[in-house]
Design a protein around this motif. Structure first.
Motif, mmCIF file in Angstrom:
data_model
loop_
_atom_site.group_PDB
_atom_site.id
_atom_site.type_symbol
_atom_site.label_atom_id
_atom_site.label_comp_id
_atom_site.label_asym_id
_atom_site.label_seq_id
_atom_site.Cartn_x
_atom_site.Cartn_y
_atom_site.Cartn_z
ATOM 1 N N THR A 1 -10.714 -17.298 6.203
ATOM 2 C CA THR A 1 -9.713 -16.759 7.119
ATOM 3 C C THR A 1 -8.438 -16.387 6.357
ATOM 4 N N TYR A 2 -8.008 -17.308 5.510
ATOM 5 C CA TYR A 2 -6.808 -17.086 4.700
ATOM 6 C C TYR A 2 -6.997 -15.845 3.839
ATOM 7 N N PHE A 3 -8.180 -15.754 3.275
ATOM 8 C CA PHE A 3 -8.508 -14.663 2.359
ATOM 9 C C PHE A 3 -8.531 -13.313 3.079
ATOM 10 N N VAL A 4 -9.258 -13.249 4.195
ATOM 11 C CA VAL A 4 -9.383 -11.971 4.918
ATOM 12 C C VAL A 4 -8.025 -11.534 5.461
ATOM 13 N N THR A 5 -7.251 -12.498 5.958
ATOM 14 C CA THR A 5 -5.918 -12.149 6.463
ATOM 15 C C THR A 5 -5.086 -11.515 5.353
ATOM 16 N N ALA A 6 -5.139 -12.104 4.165
ATOM 17 C CA ALA A 6 -4.371 -11.561 3.042
ATOM 18 C C ALA A 6 -4.894 -10.188 2.641
ATOM 19 N N HIS A 7 -6.221 -10.019 2.711
ATOM 20 C CA HIS A 7 -6.828 -8.730 2.355
ATOM 21 C C HIS A 7 -6.328 -7.628 3.305
ATOM 22 N N GLU A 8 -6.354 -7.920 4.596
ATOM 23 C CA GLU A 8 -5.926 -6.904 5.566
ATOM 24 C C GLU A 8 -4.436 -6.623 5.440
ATOM 25 N N LEU A 9 -3.665 -7.676 5.152
ATOM 26 C CA LEU A 9 -2.235 -7.447 4.912
ATOM 27 C C LEU A 9 -2.065 -6.576 3.668
ATOM 28 N N GLY A 10 -2.893 -6.818 2.668
ATOM 29 C CA GLY A 10 -2.848 -6.020 1.436
ATOM 30 C C GLY A 10 -3.025 -4.536 1.726
ATOM 31 N N HIS A 11 -3.872 -4.223 2.701
ATOM 32 C CA HIS A 11 -4.093 -2.816 3.052
ATOM 33 C C HIS A 11 -2.833 -2.161 3.613
ATOM 34 N N GLN A 12 -1.880 -2.955 4.106
ATOM 35 C CA GLN A 12 -0.643 -2.346 4.589
ATOM 36 C C GLN A 12 0.074 -1.668 3.422
ATOM 37 N N TRP A 13 -0.245 -2.112 2.199
ATOM 38 C CA TRP A 13 0.250 -1.407 1.007
ATOM 39 C C TRP A 13 -0.802 -0.417 0.532
ATOM 40 N N TRP A 14 -2.020 -0.934 0.318
ATOM 41 C CA TRP A 14 -3.092 -0.124 -0.268
ATOM 42 C C TRP A 14 -3.873 0.571 0.820
ATOM 43 N N GLY A 15 -3.447 1.746 1.191
ATOM 44 C CA GLY A 15 -4.073 2.471 2.290
ATOM 45 C C GLY A 15 -3.004 2.953 3.256
ATOM 46 N N HIS A 16 -2.018 2.060 3.516
ATOM 47 C CA HIS A 16 -0.987 2.442 4.477
ATOM 48 C C HIS A 16 0.337 2.811 3.815
ATOM 49 N N GLN A 17 0.502 2.470 2.522
ATOM 50 C CA GLN A 17 1.682 2.981 1.810
ATOM 51 C C GLN A 17 1.237 3.990 0.751
#
Ligand SMILES: [Zn+2]
Length: 1004
Positions: free
Chosen positions: A949-965
């Motif tokens: 859970t911790y991992f996937v949450t961080a991954h999806e947050l990461g996409h706010q940079w990688w993909g969304h920025q």
């Protein structure tokens, strides 16, 4: 030696005449044939699509599996060969002859060995013939190399038969009790599974002794092949020599267990007494007791032989008699079933299987989760379904044939009792036994939940799943088995037909026979969700079960009419008898036929008239046609979306939505644009309008692709407004394939329901097997970097770059509706809840979704170096376990990413739970829908557990940079910039929390 030959050939002749020998052969033949001929059958077929189905890896693996599940067959053949003499008491005659120990034991053993090897040779023939099946996927079948067959067969199966068979033979010879032999088979199987469970639970990295000491070889196989590439799997046999990983363990293992086999034979040779005195000695005590009892009986006064007056008996044959007969017969039959050892062997296996699988209910994909009831049920019942059907098959045959097998039919058939009473008691006995087995399953599930420390017992869900969904299907199957066993003239032929129909279903399904109304006993697939219960799956499930139970119950009535009674049981005689019995059965038969027709019609009306019925193949054809017809427009310059404004109304209670939208389009190319192309995959778009004169040029079937011509071309830089209606209306139910987006609680759909400007490459079929089937060439590779056309196309949203976003969404009842953006305002009107969301000046990817559910909310403020961020989790009230974890991961991610990459572009980050019909989490702008199946029941049991859970949450947050920025073009390397860097980001967040050593565990 001549005497050895005598015993050996006797054993062989006996086995040649025995039906069971051929049944065993057929089992392995069918299993291996289907493993090759049907792509979705068997463990190898379902795994990596590049492993050859007749390659050395596949053959070795299937041979191992046959040895594990074939333990019972080996026990049956070896055990019974020596016990036969003792069961039939022929040993008393046998051992008066000068028989040598070698001839007797050796002859019996060798005969059993040859028979078992023959039975298992079905594996060779099945695989070989499977490679010629014209419908098989021949891209996964290689040339037939004899060594790929012979080596695994000799080194795995034959060695296993020698070792296991000798062990069973020895135990049978020394105990002379079939009970002990079966028990030993079951116990071995149980112990092995438990051993595997325990071993994998310790996550041991030990690969030497575990491989050598493994008596079946699954661990051994894993130790040797764990790092094999596909090419190695398709060329390498398990090595006899000292090459590869864990060198030599295959050889050592085989030597060790061959030695155990030899030792056990030596033990038997030493301890088996070749004399009647010794063989009967053990039962002397019992006999003496019996003799004493007889003596005592004889001492009683002898009754007079003169006939006394018989009491007057009044014979009554009314409903009361039938009831009494029914009750006593049912009791008798249950007694018969439960007083035989095979039944208890099945119960034992069921418990062990359920317990073992139940243990794994809390471990999904390498991570620990809470064993919630739907997972536990899936584990304890899902795997055991086979047992329930075996019990129905077995006992339907036993009860139908029992009187005839015991030559008791003459008396039984003469009893003053109706066929119906007799038949219903058989049926009741089976159903009651099944109901008890289901209860056992439930108990195991609850016990396993308790052991795992999960105390939220959902008894109602257990009862619904086991007794409302599963039991009727077993009942239907029981009707069917009783019918078949009545109609055929041989029990084994009956078994063959019943099992055949059961096995045929998945095969027919994979050939495109997906229609539930045609597949005997089929029900459409369904998924239980904590958020939504059985939800919208209920009607389809209910009507399909009603339909099949009615049909099979009708067959049950036919079998009552055809009941064997009397000595003339030819089909002709029974047909005449059936006509005589028919009038009594007509009312029930009419009722059942009406019920079958009614439910069948209602199902058909919903699945085929209210909805378009499409098989998997049909849906692939549509996609293939789309690619064939419209790929030519892929690079046609189209205006890009620069702003989206939409009003959407969700009606969860109807699983529907409607709405309107407005796209602002801009010509960002250097030339005027004369046509706008719109893809509409969901058939959800209508009423397309442009703010200048236009006309429709063409529209593909199902509105899939529409071409609009603008009367005045759109000049470079010029802006155009496109307005449209969207919507999805659920009508009745479908035959499977319910769209996962719409649920009574947990709607989640995305921009795929909005118009797509231009051709959508994402709609192409990507499975190479399916592309071959549709005669499409290989999937196009990504363009190289710098390729001019693709360099101008956004990787994720080809029809836009960045957009501005505003929406109003409404929903019903107590639900909350969510879309990306900041909540501007929320209000209620006409009993509906409205929410207005906007991104304001922040530009986002053209990537948005709508959700609606009954949520509990946790909110928290994060204060970072670039200002505060609102963290919010919307979740099902029952799923409280991981909320803290998600928030902690979000904070840690924001800390790390803002320090190392750039400021977060939003002031909120929200996570929303959606039903487990789909299992992923997906990053939309500041909004992450997250499946209940992967993040909300996560659990940390051990220090080295992967906190998914911790991992996937961080991954999806990461996409706010990688993909969304930062986003790449549709060229090679772009996925590295989104997926790989999001993954890297998640690893870094993990490392911040758990340290470098933990990362080694995680990455292994
Ligand atoms: Zn990702």
């Amino acid at each position: 030696m001549a005497m050895f030959w005598e015993f050996f050939t006797f054993e062989i002749r006996f086995r040649i005449k025995s039906v069971s020998t051929y049944v065993y052969f057929l089992v392995w033949f069918a299993f291996s044939f289907l493993s090759v001929a049907s792509e979705s059958f068997g463990p190898v077929g379902n795994s990596n699509g590049k492993v050859l189905l007749n390659g050395p890896y596949a053959n070795s693996y299937n041979d191992l599996g046959s040895c594990l599940f074939g333990v019972i067959i080996i026990a049956a053949i070896f055990g019974t060969s020596i016990l036969r003499d003792f069961q039939r008491d022929t040993y008393q005659i046998l051992f008066t002859k000068p028989v040598s120990k070698f001839a007797y034991l050796g002859g019996r053993w060798a005969g059993s060995f040859v028979t078992t090897v023959f039975a298992f040779s079905g594996m060779l023939f099945g695989t070989f013939l499977g490679t010629f099946a014209p419908w098989a996927d021949h891209a996964r079948i290689g040339a037939n190399h004899p060594s790929w067959y012979i080596q695994p067969f000799l080194s795995i199966i034959v060695v296993q038969i020698f070792f296991m068979g000798s062990l069973f033979f020895t135990v049978a010879g020394l105990t002379r009790k079939i009970f002990v032999v079966y028990l030993q088979g079951v116990a071995l199987f149980m112990l092995y599974i438990i051993g595997l469970t325990v071993f994998s639970a310790t996550r041991s990295l030990e690969h030497f002794w575990s491989g050598i000491l493994d008596p079946v070889g699954l661990l051994l196989f894993n130790d040797i092949t764990r790092y094999w590439t596909v090419i190695e799997m398709n060329t390498h046999l398990l090595p006899w020599d000292f090459s590869g990983n864990s060198p030599g363990i295959f050889l050592y293992n085989r030597l060790l267990w061959t030695a155990v086999g030899l030792l056990s034979l030596g033990g038997l040779w030493t301890f088996f007494p070749m004399s009647i005195e010794a063989l009967t000695a053990r039962s002397q005590g019992k006999r003496a007791a019996k003799a004493r009892l007889q003596d005592a009986e004889e001492e009683r006064p002898i009754r007079s032989l003169v006939a006394g007056r018989l009491p007057r008996v009044r014979q009554i044959f009314g409903p009361g008699t039938s009831l009494a007969q029914y009750l006593s017969l049912t009791r008798l039959r249950i007694h018969t079933i439960t007083h035989e050892i095979p039944f208890w062997a099945i119960v034992g296996l069921l418990i062990v299987f359920a317990a073992n699988n139940g243990h794994f209910a809390g471990h999904a994909g390498g991570a620990d989760v809470w064993p919630v009831t739907y997972l536990m049920l899936q584990a304890v019942e899902g795997s055991a379904t086979l047992f329930f059907f075996i019990v129905a098959t077995l006992y339907a045959a036993e009860l139908i044939w029992r009187e005839r097998d015991n030559h008791f039919d003459g008396i039984h058939d003469a009893l003053p009792m109706s066929e119906t009473t007799d038949w219903i008691s058989k049926f009741t006995a089976i159903v009651l036994v099944e109901a008890v087995l289901l209860a056992v399953t439930m108990l195991v599930g609850i016990v396993m939940q308790t052991i795992a420390g999960y105390y939220r017992y959902e008894l109602l869900q257990y009862l619904k799943e086991l007794y409302i969904v599963t039991l009727p299907q077993i009942v239907a199957f029981t009707f069917f088995a009783l019918f078949i066993q009545t109609m055929v003239s041989n029990k084994f032929v009956g078994h063959g037909i019943v099992i055949g129909v059961f096995v045929l279903q998945p095969i027919l399904f994979s050939f495109g026979w997906e229609n539930t109304l045609y597949l005997p006993g089929a029900t459409p697939p369904y998924t239980y969700s904590d958020m939504n219960g059985y939800g919208h799956f209920v009607p389809a499930l209910f009507w399909s079960i009603a339909y099949w139970v009615s049909i099979f119950a009708f067959l049950g009535l036919v079998s009552i009419a055809y009941t064997r009674r009397g000595s003339d049981d030819s089909l002709g005689a029974r047909t005449r008898l059936a006509w005589r019995r028919a009038p009594r059965l007509v009312p029930a038969a009419t009722l059942l036929l009406l019920s079958a027709a009614g439910s069948g019609f209602w199902y058909f009306y919903n699945a085929h008239i209210l909805n378009e019925y499409l098989t998997a193949r049909d849906r692939r054809r549509i996609r293939a046609g789309y690619e064939r017809d419209f790929k030519q427009y892929e690079l046609l310059p189209q205006p890009k979306v620069t702003a989206v404004d939409a009003a959407v109304n969700i009606y969860p209670e109807r699983r529907s939505f409607d709405g309107t939208g407005r796209f602002t389009l801009q010509n960002k190319s250097a030339a005027p644009i004369t046509q706008v192309h719109v893809t509409d995959e969901q058939q959800s778009v209508s009423n397309v309008q442009f703010d200048r004169r236009f006309h429709l040029v063409s529209r593909a079937p199902r509105d899939l692709y529409s071409i609009y011509a603008l009367d005045r071309p759109l000049d470079p830089g010029e802006v155009l407004t496109l307005t449209f209606s969207v919507g999805h209306t659920t009508r009745g139910f479908r035959d499977g394939n319910e769209p996962a987006e719409f649920a009574y609680n947990g709607t989640f759909f995305d921009a795929g329901y909005f118009p797509q400007i231009g051709y959508d490459q994402g709609f192409e079929i990507d499975d190479p097997r399916r592309r071959r089937e549709e005669k499409l060439g290989p999937l196009e590779e990504m363009a190289p970097r710098g390729e001019p056309a693709h360099s101008r196309i956004n990787l994720f949203s080809p029809n836009s770059d960045w957009i501005t976003w505003h929406t109003v969404v409404s929903t019903s009842g107590e639900q909350v509706a969510i879309a990306p953006g900041y909540l501007q305002r929320a209000w209620q009107q006409d009993g509906r809840r409205f929410y207005e969301y906007s991104m304001g000046a922040t530009h986002i990817a053209n990537f948005y979704s709508y959700l609606s559910a009954r949520y509990t909310t946790r909110k928290e403020a994060y204060s970072g170096p670039y200002g505060p961020v609102n963290l919010e989790v919307y979740y099902d009230p029952a799923h409280i376990y991981d909320i803290e974890d998600m928030l902690a991961s979000s904070r840690a991610g924001l800390d790390y990413f803002q320090a190392h990459y750039s400021p977060f572009q939003f002031t909120q980050y929200r996570i929303m739970e959606f039903p487990r019909y789909r299992s992923f989490a997906q990053s939309f702008p500041n909004t992450v829908p997250y499946s209940e199946g992967i993040g909300f029941i996560g659990r940390m049991l051990h220090n080295d557990d992967v906190d998914l859970t911790y991992f996937v949450t961080a991954h999806e947050l990461g996409h706010q940079w990688w993909g969304h920025q930062l986003i790449g073009a549709q060229v090679q390397g772009s996925n590295m910039m989104s997926e790989t860097l999001a993954q890297y980001s998640a690893y870094m967040v993990m490392q911040q929390k758990y340290g470098k050593d933990y990362m080694r565990t995680l990455l292994s």
